[in-house]
Scaffold this active site. Structure first.
Site, PDB file in Angstrom:
ATOM      1  N   CYS A 124      -5.932   1.513   1.399  1.00  0.00           N
ATOM      2  CA  CYS A 124      -6.584   0.386   0.513  1.00  0.00           C
ATOM      3  C   CYS A 124      -8.054   0.429   0.627  1.00  0.00           C
ATOM      4  O   CYS A 124      -8.738   0.610  -0.433  1.00  0.00           O
ATOM      5  CB  CYS A 124      -5.721  -0.680   0.519  1.00  0.00           C
ATOM      6  N   CYS A 125      -8.417   0.074   1.822  1.00  0.00           N
ATOM      7  CA  CYS A 125     -10.013  -0.041   2.089  1.00  0.00           C
ATOM      8  C   CYS A 125     -10.564   1.188   1.423  1.00  0.00           C
ATOM      9  O   CYS A 125     -11.967   1.130   1.130  1.00  0.00           O
ATOM     10  CB  CYS A 125     -10.314  -0.278   3.156  1.00  0.00           C
ATOM     11  N   CYS A 208     -11.990  -9.517   1.383  1.00  0.00           N
ATOM     12  CA  CYS A 208     -11.086  -9.707   0.198  1.00  0.00           C
ATOM     13  C   CYS A 208     -10.247 -10.848   0.454  1.00  0.00           C
ATOM     14  O   CYS A 208      -9.975 -11.246   1.706  1.00  0.00           O
ATOM     15  CB  CYS A 208     -10.271  -8.459   0.093  1.00  0.00           C
ATOM     16  N   CYS A 211      -6.914 -10.398   2.923  1.00  0.00           N
ATOM     17  CA  CYS A 211      -7.326  -9.819   4.193  1.00  0.00           C
ATOM     18  C   CYS A 211      -8.171 -10.509   5.089  1.00  0.00           C
ATOM     19  O   CYS A 211      -8.584 -10.314   6.018  1.00  0.00           O
ATOM     20  CB  CYS A 211      -7.817  -8.357   4.030  1.00  0.00           C
ATOM     21  N   CYS A 236     -13.747  -1.296   7.618  1.00  0.00           N
ATOM     22  CA  CYS A 236     -13.240  -1.005   6.503  1.00  0.00           C
ATOM     23  C   CYS A 236     -13.150   0.526   6.104  1.00  0.00           C
ATOM     24  O   CYS A 236     -12.860   1.154   5.251  1.00  0.00           O
ATOM     25  CB  CYS A 236     -13.430  -1.682   5.264  1.00  0.00           C
TER      26      CYS A 236
END
Ligand code: SF4
Length: 262
Positions: A124-125, A208, A211, A236
């Site tokens: 995702c990162c 985010c 997170c 990240c």
């Protein structure tokens, strides 16, 4: 990506030595004059990024500023972005991930894939942050960050001026590398720099929304990032590459060789 103009690794090492004892403003002044519009400042609107932005703007009000909008940021971050645009009269360049790639990972792993395991969090990162960043940096010779040595062990060796080996030898400027958190907040108070409202709610690092959580006394300042993970780097991948083997397999399974969603 193009190699930066007429500066080799040895030149950068000498510059890093020469500027190590200089102030952040002196580092910025040099960088802005040296690279002009081939330099841009990266901020996620955390406090160090706001200090850097304020310093750079006082030297050159036309400084280029960019941010990566992952699509999962807290509403308060967007409100601060708007405030920066209004207060500094800066046209913040906002870069987004590729929709087709987000659609692909969400279709395969769900919208909250990051909670499932570390490799999916890194995927995702990588998709929402690292790939858009690469796209921005392709058009630059140098970028400025708010990285500090005392944030995490992975940042302890940060130089004020360094070669960014993660991004094809671009020049990375980290004027606050040797500053402490106390110095950062002293600058905020002195120059009345706008800051993210989450700091007053116990957050010490802000990313985010899903997170990031506040930290408690005695916790590391980045402990609130990906707090459910045990033993993973609190990074990240924007500032240091994260290679796990498993993550790379997830990436290959999600995208074809052109980086397009499958
Ligand atoms: Fe995805 Fe969380 Fe990384 Fe944001 S911080 S890009 S939501 S895993």
């Amino acid at each position: 990506m193009q190699a930066p103009i007429d500066l080799d690794t040895q030149d950068i090492a000498q510059l890093a030595c020469a500027y190590e004892s200089r102030s952040p403003q002196e580092v910025l002044q040099w960088a802005l004059e040296r690279f002009g519009t081939r330099l841009a400042l990266c901020t996620s609107f955390q406090v160090a990024g706001m200090v850097i932005l304020d310093m750079a703007w006082r030297i050159d009000p036309t400084v280029r500023v960019f941010t990566i909008d992952t699509g999962r940021l807290p509403q308060e971050t967007y409100e601060l972005l708007d405030r920066v645009r209004e207060q500094y009269h800066i046209e913040v360049e906002v870069y987004f991930p590729e929709a087709i790639q987000i659609e692909s990972i969400v279709r395969q792993h769900g919208v909250n894939l990051f909670y499932q395991d570390i490799d999916l969090r890194m995927l995702c990162c990588h998709t929402r942050k690292v790939l858009p960043l690469r796209r921005v940096l392709e058009g630059l010779d140098a970028w400025v960050t708010g990285l500090r040595r005392d944030q995490t062990s992975t940042r302890a060796q940060t130089q004020k001026i360094e070669v960014d080996h993660e991004h094809s030898g671009l020049i990375k400027i980290n004027p606050l590398a040797n500053w402490t958190e106390t110095q950062i907040w002293d600058y905020v108070r002195t120059y009345d720099v706008p800051t993210h409202p989450f700091y007053s709610q116990g957050y010490t690092s802000i990313g985010c929304a899903p997170c990031t959580r506040p930290t408690t006394d005695g916790e590391d300042s980045r402990a609130g990032r990906w707090w459910w993970e045990n033993g993973a780097m609190k990074e990240c991948g924007m500032h240091c590459s994260i290679e796990s083997g498993n993550f790379e397999r997830e990436y290959s399974a999600s995208f074809n060789q052109n980086g397009e969603g499958i």
